[in-house]
Design a protein around this motif. Structure first.
Motif, short mmCIF file in Angstrom:
data_model
loop_
_atom_site.label_atom_id
_atom_site.label_comp_id
_atom_site.label_asym_id
_atom_site.label_seq_id
_atom_site.Cartn_x
_atom_site.Cartn_y
_atom_site.Cartn_z
N UNK A 1 0.78 -1.25 0.06
CA UNK A 1 0.02 -0.02 -0.06
C UNK A 1 0.80 1.47 0.03
N UNK A 2 0.56 2.05 -0.63
CA UNK A 2 1.13 3.56 -0.79
C UNK A 2 0.95 4.23 0.80
N UNK A 3 1.87 4.60 1.25
CA UNK A 3 2.11 5.53 2.36
C UNK A 3 2.71 6.71 2.21
N UNK A 4 2.46 7.45 3.41
CA UNK A 4 2.87 9.24 3.09
C UNK A 4 2.17 9.86 2.04
N UNK A 5 2.61 11.26 2.21
CA UNK A 5 2.02 12.13 1.06
C UNK A 5 2.54 11.76 -0.15
N UNK A 6 3.81 11.49 -0.39
CA UNK A 6 4.23 11.14 -1.65
C UNK A 6 3.39 10.10 -1.98
N UNK A 7 3.33 8.80 -1.53
CA UNK A 7 2.54 7.77 -1.83
C UNK A 7 1.12 8.12 -2.18
N UNK A 8 0.53 8.90 -1.39
CA UNK A 8 -1.05 9.36 -1.88
C UNK A 8 -1.11 10.00 -3.27
N UNK A 9 0.08 10.92 -3.32
CA UNK A 9 0.27 11.45 -4.71
C UNK A 9 0.45 10.84 -5.99
N UNK A 10 1.56 9.89 -5.70
CA UNK A 10 1.84 8.91 -6.66
C UNK A 10 0.62 8.18 -7.13
N UNK A 11 -0.17 7.47 -6.40
CA UNK A 11 -1.08 6.68 -6.70
C UNK A 11 -2.52 7.50 -7.50
N UNK A 12 -2.71 8.77 -6.73
CA UNK A 12 -3.69 9.43 -7.20
C UNK A 12 -3.41 10.14 -8.74
N UNK A 13 -2.23 10.47 -8.83
CA UNK A 13 -1.67 10.93 -9.92
C UNK A 13 -1.66 9.83 -11.08
N UNK A 14 -1.60 8.77 -11.07
CA UNK A 14 -1.23 7.60 -12.01
C UNK A 14 -2.72 7.26 -12.39
N UNK A 15 -3.75 7.22 -11.34
CA UNK A 15 -5.01 6.96 -11.73
C UNK A 15 -5.92 8.06 -12.33
N UNK A 16 -5.45 9.35 -11.92
CA UNK A 16 -6.07 10.38 -12.52
C UNK A 16 -5.66 10.55 -14.31
N UNK A 17 -4.14 10.27 -14.37
CA UNK A 17 -3.90 10.06 -15.77
C UNK A 17 -4.55 9.08 -16.71
N UNK A 18 -4.63 8.09 -15.89
CA UNK A 18 -5.27 6.75 -16.72
C UNK A 18 -6.85 7.16 -16.96
N UNK A 19 -7.59 7.85 -16.04
CA UNK A 19 -9.11 8.21 -16.23
C UNK A 19 -9.11 9.21 -17.56
N UNK A 20 -8.02 10.19 -17.29
CA UNK A 20 -8.06 11.13 -18.66
C UNK A 20 -7.75 10.69 -19.70
N UNK A 21 -6.67 9.59 -20.06
CA UNK A 21 -6.27 9.32 -21.13
C UNK A 21 -7.37 8.39 -21.71
N UNK A 22 -8.13 7.34 -20.88
CA UNK A 22 -9.22 6.62 -21.49
C UNK A 22 -10.39 7.39 -22.01
N UNK A 23 -10.68 8.35 -20.99
CA UNK A 23 -11.90 9.08 -21.68
C UNK A 23 -11.64 9.69 -22.76
N UNK A 24 -10.63 10.23 -23.12
CA UNK A 24 -10.12 11.00 -24.23
C UNK A 24 -10.10 9.98 -25.63
#
Length: 172
Positions: free
Chosen positions: A27-50
């Motif tokens: 599991x992703x831990x700490x603020x950096x872990x939170x940021x990394x997972x959310x950034x990757x999933x946000x990018x995935x959602x954006x790319x698949x939607x486009x």
């Protein structure tokens, strides 16, 4: 499956998922872990939607995993800054249409500091109580249900067997 556990307080609970291969990484831990997972999933959602909007799903990067994704967020809002909260709301709103789903372990009272900004998120979630024989609210059909958690019997190996079968294909 992705897990965010900012404080690492549920590492023991998630260990069977890591050990079985259901989770590719701890599991992703700490603020950096939170940021990394959310950034990757946000990018995935954006790319698949486009790609879907432009009817160009074949143009997605070859390493883009288009399988259904589940994000488990433990102990929300610990470890979340304003940007992370915005990304989480985006994933809750836009993710399901492209296969990214959200499960949160959270107490609404702990997130009160964010004010009404999270009200739409709370209203959209099916809320389960951790207390047996309590009631849960179903926002989709408006019913109140009685909650009885299914527990693995003490000493049972069924959890390990199920996770082993689920995690097996990932290792291939």
């Amino acid at each position: 499956m992705h897990v965010i556990d900012p404080a690492g307080s549920a590492a023991g609970s998630f260990a069977p998922l890591v050990g079985s291969g259901v989770l590719a990484e701890p599991p992703a831990a700490g603020a950096q872990g939170v940021s990394a997972v959310l950034a990757a999933l946000t990018q995935r959602v954006d790319l698949v939607q486009m790609a879907i909007r432009s009817r160009a799903t074949d143009a997605l990067p070859p390493d883009m995993d288009t399988a259904e994704q589940l994000l488990i967020v433990h102990d929300f809002p610990h470890g979340f800054d304003d940007r992370a909260v915005t990304q989480l709301r985006y994933l809750a709103d836009e993710g399901p249409s492209v296969g990214v789903h959200l499960m949160m372990v959270a107490d609404r009272e702990d997130a009160r500091a964010y004010g009404p900004v999270l009200d739409p998120l709370w209203r959209s979630l099916l809320r389960l109580t951790p207390v047996a024989d309590d009631h849960l609210a179903d926002p989709w059909v408006g019913h109140a249900w009685t909650y009885e958690p299914s527990m693995v019997p003490p000493g049972s190996r069924v959890l390990g067997q199920v996770l082993g079968r689920r995690g097996g294909p990932r290792r291939l």
